[in-house]
Write a protein that holds these residues in place. Structure first.
Motif, PDB file in Angstrom:
ATOM      1  N   THR A   1       0.847  -1.178   0.000  1.00  0.00           N
ATOM      2  CA  THR A   1       0.000   0.000   0.000  1.00  0.00           C
ATOM      3  C   THR A   1       0.888   1.235   0.000  1.00  0.00           C
ATOM      4  OG1 THR A   1      -1.685  -1.167   1.258  1.00  0.00           O
ATOM      5  CG2 THR A   1      -1.799   1.238   1.244  1.00  0.00           C
ATOM      6  N   SER A   2       0.714   2.124  -0.939  1.00  0.00           N
ATOM      7  CA  SER A   2       1.540   3.318  -1.008  1.00  0.00           C
ATOM      8  C   SER A   2       1.255   4.196   0.201  1.00  0.00           C
ATOM      9  CB  SER A   2       1.226   4.098  -2.296  1.00  0.00           C
ATOM     10  OG  SER A   2       1.547   3.316  -3.419  1.00  0.00           O
ATOM     11  N   PRO A   3       2.238   4.384   1.093  1.00  0.00           N
ATOM     12  CA  PRO A   3       1.985   5.168   2.288  1.00  0.00           C
ATOM     13  C   PRO A   3       2.169   6.649   2.032  1.00  0.00           C
ATOM     14  CG  PRO A   3       4.212   4.330   2.331  1.00  0.00           C
ATOM     15  CD  PRO A   3       3.586   3.843   1.038  1.00  0.00           C
ATOM     16  N   ALA A   4       1.524   7.454   2.894  1.00  0.00           N
ATOM     17  CA  ALA A   4       1.829   8.871   2.894  1.00  0.00           C
ATOM     18  C   ALA A   4       3.252   8.999   3.420  1.00  0.00           C
ATOM     19  CB  ALA A   4       0.849   9.614   3.798  1.00  0.00           C
ATOM     20  N   VAL A   5       4.078   9.752   2.717  1.00  0.00           N
ATOM     21  CA  VAL A   5       5.486   9.823   3.085  1.00  0.00           C
ATOM     22  C   VAL A   5       5.649  10.625   4.368  1.00  0.00           C
ATOM     23  CG1 VAL A   5       7.751  10.644   2.388  1.00  0.00           C
ATOM     24  CG2 VAL A   5       6.248   9.579   0.707  1.00  0.00           C
ATOM     25  N   ALA A   6       6.271  10.014   5.360  1.00  0.00           N
ATOM     26  CA  ALA A   6       6.592  10.692   6.612  1.00  0.00           C
ATOM     27  C   ALA A   6       8.093  10.614   6.802  1.00  0.00           C
ATOM     28  CB  ALA A   6       5.867  10.036   7.782  1.00  0.00           C
ATOM     29  N   ILE A   7       8.689  11.688   7.282  1.00  0.00           N
ATOM     30  CA  ILE A   7      10.129  11.770   7.447  1.00  0.00           C
ATOM     31  C   ILE A   7      10.451  11.923   8.930  1.00  0.00           C
ATOM     32  CG2 ILE A   7      12.208  13.072   6.870  1.00  0.00           C
ATOM     33  CD1 ILE A   7      11.081  11.690   4.491  1.00  0.00           C
ATOM     34  N   ASN A   8      11.503  11.236   9.365  1.00  0.00           N
ATOM     35  CA  ASN A   8      11.950  11.369  10.743  1.00  0.00           C
ATOM     36  C   ASN A   8      12.212  12.836  11.089  1.00  0.00           C
ATOM     37  OD1 ASN A   8      13.307  10.857  13.280  1.00  0.00           O
ATOM     38  ND2 ASN A   8      15.219  11.171  12.159  1.00  0.00           N
ATOM     39  N   GLN A   9      11.607  13.298  12.172  1.00  0.00           N
ATOM     40  CA  GLN A   9      11.798  14.673  12.614  1.00  0.00           C
ATOM     41  C   GLN A   9      12.501  14.739  13.967  1.00  0.00           C
ATOM     42  OE1 GLN A   9      11.096  17.347  10.736  1.00  0.00           O
ATOM     43  NE2 GLN A   9      10.337  16.029   9.098  1.00  0.00           N
ATOM     44  N   VAL A  10      13.023  13.606  14.447  1.00  0.00           N
ATOM     45  CA  VAL A  10      13.722  13.569  15.730  1.00  0.00           C
ATOM     46  C   VAL A  10      15.219  13.665  15.462  1.00  0.00           C
ATOM     47  CG1 VAL A  10      14.172  12.244  17.821  1.00  0.00           C
ATOM     48  CG2 VAL A  10      11.911  12.155  16.732  1.00  0.00           C
ATOM     49  N   TYR A  11      15.869  14.635  16.073  1.00  0.00           N
ATOM     50  CA  TYR A  11      17.289  14.857  15.828  1.00  0.00           C
ATOM     51  C   TYR A  11      18.049  14.833  17.154  1.00  0.00           C
ATOM     52  CZ  TYR A  11      15.363  16.435  11.414  1.00  0.00           C
ATOM     53  OH  TYR A  11      14.665  16.497  10.228  1.00  0.00           O
ATOM     54  N   GLY A  12      19.311  14.500  17.096  1.00  0.00           N
ATOM     55  CA  GLY A  12      20.149  14.462  18.283  1.00  0.00           C
ATOM     56  C   GLY A  12      20.236  13.058  18.850  1.00  0.00           C
ATOM     57  N   TYR A  13      21.470  12.562  18.979  1.00  0.00           N
ATOM     58  CA  TYR A  13      21.684  11.217  19.481  1.00  0.00           C
ATOM     59  C   TYR A  13      22.032  11.244  20.964  1.00  0.00           C
ATOM     60  CZ  TYR A  13      21.767   9.809  14.593  1.00  0.00           C
ATOM     61  OH  TYR A  13      21.431   9.573  13.281  1.00  0.00           O
ATOM     62  N   GLN A  14      21.592  10.233  21.677  1.00  0.00           N
ATOM     63  CA  GLN A  14      21.867  10.112  23.100  1.00  0.00           C
ATOM     64  C   GLN A  14      23.034   9.178  23.369  1.00  0.00           C
ATOM     65  OE1 GLN A  14      18.198   8.902  24.979  1.00  0.00           O
ATOM     66  NE2 GLN A  14      17.106  10.756  24.349  1.00  0.00           N
ATOM     67  N   SER A  15      23.343   8.300  22.430  1.00  0.00           N
ATOM     68  CA  SER A  15      24.438   7.345  22.602  1.00  0.00           C
ATOM     69  C   SER A  15      25.551   7.568  21.589  1.00  0.00           C
ATOM     70  CB  SER A  15      23.902   5.913  22.469  1.00  0.00           C
ATOM     71  OG  SER A  15      24.958   4.979  22.522  1.00  0.00           O
TER      72      SER A  15
END
Length: 257
Positions: free
Chosen positions: A55-69
């Protein structure tokens, strides 16, 4: 980006898509040497008519930035690796934009990565293969030691660090590493990749988006998984072998909180 010289299974069933369908049905611990990286998944192509239509999904992009490890070098390695294992295509973003790096980083920074409830007093003796590596390291420490070791191996083989390799070189390197053809100087890179890195990759693809990966439930939509609803026990009986009506709009844990 996709490797130019990779085999194409046809416009309706991209190789990565079929690979991820198969991965969802298989154990999360299947090593890359058996369930190939996204760019070379031809060995996992399902017989005609057995793969559910994507099923062709609505494109969503990661908006979480910054690593903890991850530090900068680790982040560069992991992002390059994930975009090779899960390259962008015309339907979904690449691995980093799907949140896979965030998921792995948060797992390593959390109780799993810190070795909560893990016996760590030793002695650390070589055991049976099924017992896994016997190391005085937390999963986070083991992951980072493997990244450094893999970077040194890439430097020896190609004269540059892993994140500087072309997608074709990087894909081949991961294939060789998982198959036991890249030796580590201080740890077993094949065991590291197949027992820790690859399972985390599989989890990142299909875990609830609440944990950072599977952004926009893109992988759930790909395989027709409806998410959290509590009626799945009955659904399995009623819709066995049939498309599930709610698969186009799966529900996360966050949708019920």
């Amino acid at each position: 980006m996709e490797s130019d010289n990779l085999p194409s299974p046809g416009p309706a069933t991209p190789a990565r898509r079929l690979f991820l369908k198969q991965l969802a049905a298989a154990s999360g611990s299947v090593p890359l040497s058996q369930a190939l990286a996204g760019g070379t998944a031809a060995a996992l192509l399902l017989p005609a008519g057995q793969a559910a239509a994507a099923t062709s999904p609505a494109v969503a992009i990661n908006q979480v930035y910054g690593y903890q490890s991850f530090g900068p070098d680790e982040a560069a390695f992991v992002e390059a690796m994930l975009n090779i294992m899960c390259p962008a295509d015309h339907l979904t973003p690449g691995g980093v934009d799907c949140g896979l790096a965030i998921y792995i980083d948060r797992q390593l920074a959390g109780s799993f990565g810190q070795g909560a409830r893990r016996y760590a007093a030793g002695p650390f003796l070589q055991g049976a293969v099924q017992c896994g590596p016997q190391l005085p390291l937390t999963p986070e420490q083991y992951f980072k030691a493997g990244v450094a070791e893999a970077d040194r191996a890439a430097q020896r083989l190609h004269g540059q660090l892993f994140d500087a390799l072309t997608p074709q070189q990087g894909d081949a390197f991961l294939q060789q590493l998982a198959a036991g053809r890249v030796a580590g100087e201080q740890l077993d890179l094949t065991e590291w990749f197949n027992s820790l890195v690859y399972p985390l990759f599989a989890e990142a693809c299909f875990a609830d988006p609440l944990y950072g990966g599977n952004v926009g439930m893109v992988f759930w939509k790909m395989i027709g998984y409806p998410g959290l609803p509590a009626t799945h026990a009955l659904d399995v009986v009623q819709y066995l072998g049939k498309p599930y009506p709610g698969a186009a709009t799966p529900k996360s844990i966050a949708d019920f909180s």
